[in-house]
Write a protein that holds these residues in place. Structure first.
Motif, PDB file in Angstrom:
ATOM      1  N   LYS A 135      -3.398 -15.257 -19.714  1.00 48.36           N
ATOM      2  CA  LYS A 135      -4.099 -14.919 -18.473  1.00 48.36           C
ATOM      3  C   LYS A 135      -5.197 -15.934 -18.164  1.00 48.36           C
ATOM      4  O   LYS A 135      -5.390 -16.311 -17.003  1.00 48.36           O
ATOM      5  N   LYS A 136      -5.898 -16.390 -19.195  1.00 47.51           N
ATOM      6  CA  LYS A 136      -6.918 -17.421 -18.991  1.00 47.51           C
ATOM      7  C   LYS A 136      -6.279 -18.715 -18.504  1.00 47.51           C
ATOM      8  O   LYS A 136      -6.810 -19.408 -17.639  1.00 47.51           O
ATOM      9  N   GLN A 144      -5.744 -18.624 -14.801  1.00 49.84           N
ATOM     10  CA  GLN A 144      -6.884 -18.388 -13.920  1.00 49.84           C
ATOM     11  C   GLN A 144      -6.988 -19.405 -12.779  1.00 49.84           C
ATOM     12  O   GLN A 144      -7.259 -19.032 -11.629  1.00 49.84           O
ATOM     13  N   PRO A 145      -6.803 -20.705 -13.051  1.00 49.76           N
ATOM     14  CA  PRO A 145      -6.948 -21.669 -11.950  1.00 49.76           C
ATOM     15  C   PRO A 145      -5.762 -21.697 -10.994  1.00 49.76           C
ATOM     16  O   PRO A 145      -5.821 -22.359  -9.959  1.00 49.76           O
ATOM     17  N   ASN A 203      -3.277 -21.073  -8.141  1.00 52.89           N
ATOM     18  CA  ASN A 203      -3.373 -20.517  -6.790  1.00 52.89           C
ATOM     19  C   ASN A 203      -2.067 -19.799  -6.467  1.00 52.89           C
ATOM     20  O   ASN A 203      -1.213 -20.310  -5.743  1.00 52.89           O
ATOM     21  N   LYS A 241      -1.564 -13.022  -7.917  1.00 55.50           N
ATOM     22  CA  LYS A 241      -2.087 -13.132  -9.276  1.00 55.50           C
ATOM     23  C   LYS A 241      -2.267 -11.740  -9.894  1.00 55.50           C
ATOM     24  O   LYS A 241      -2.020 -11.555 -11.091  1.00 55.50           O
ATOM     25  N   VAL A 273      -0.750 -10.734 -13.502  1.00 54.98           N
ATOM     26  CA  VAL A 273      -1.599 -10.288 -14.604  1.00 54.98           C
ATOM     27  C   VAL A 273      -1.204  -8.892 -15.056  1.00 54.98           C
ATOM     28  O   VAL A 273      -1.133  -8.601 -16.264  1.00 54.98           O
ATOM     29  N   LYS A 329      -7.660 -27.253 -12.206  1.00 55.45           N
ATOM     30  CA  LYS A 329      -7.306 -26.778 -10.876  1.00 55.45           C
ATOM     31  C   LYS A 329      -6.370 -27.765 -10.206  1.00 55.45           C
ATOM     32  O   LYS A 329      -5.426 -27.402  -9.524  1.00 55.45           O
TER      33      LYS A 329
END
Length: 202
Positions: free
Chosen positions: A6-7, A10-11, A13, A42, A46, A167
């Motif tokens: 999940k981390k 995170q970036p 899109n 997202k 998740v 990113k």
């Protein structure tokens, strides 16, 4: 392991459609949890990762790799032509099912243009990890001593891929497949796909 996945995302899109995610787990058997074209937000991704059950068994990395390059990266399941494919595979043990096919399946994936990063967790023998990874191994094979050491590994992988930010990688249009064979329990495969890139964790 789920926290790392999940981390890692995170970036990405996902909500704007720049990144697509697919998830595959493997132990003795391979299970595709969801494909690149299953979820488009997202939050959905998740939530789906959180719902992946613990799977106990052996380490069938060969079939995980085969499923990745034959099924997950397919047009019918959300893959798109002309997009770079990236695979990240994580394992805390060497293959013990179809082990003679593991590196050949990785080679087949690489021959299809799939770039493979391999992560060994608490392994004393990294020969299989190095054999799976794209070359040079110094940039594409990683070794950590414990799950805690995964904390900043995503940054190292992104740094080795390009000098751009995390990113930037998640937006640059690449396909990423992550194969997770850790503890032969939850082996999470998340594929992230941009309009020009795809990513998958397996």
């Amino acid at each position: 392991m789920k926290a790392f996945v999940k981390k890692f995302l995170q970036p990405a899109n996902i909500d704007c459609g720049e990144v697509r995610v697919g998830l595959m787990s493997f132990s003795t058997q391979v299970t595709i949890e969801f494909h690149l074209n299953t979820y488009y937000t997202k939050a959905e991704v998740v939530d789906a990762i959180d719902k992946v059950p613990w799977r106990y068994g052996s380490t069938n990395t060969a079939d995980g790799l085969k499923t990745m390059h034959e099924e997950m990266f397919s047009k019918a399941n959300g893959d798109r032509p002309g997009v770079q494919n990236i695979c990240i595979i994580m394992a805390d043990g060497t293959s013990n099912i179809n082990e003679q096919r593991t590196i050949p399946e990785a080679k087949k994936a690489r021959q299809k243009g799939i770039h493979i990063y391999a992560i060994g967790i608490a392994l004393w023998d990294l020969n299989e990890v190095i054999g799976i990874a794209s070359q040079p191994a110094s940039l594409n094979a990683f070794a950590v001593n414990s799950f805690d050491d995964l904390e900043d590994l995503d940054k190292k992988i992104f740094k080795s891929y390009c000098s751009a930010s995390t990113k930037g990688l998640m937006k640059s249009g690449k396909k990423l497949v992550i194969l997770d064979g850790v503890l032969r329990d939850v082996e999470v495969g998340v594929r992230v796909e941009n309009d020009s890139d795809s990513a998958a964790l397996i």
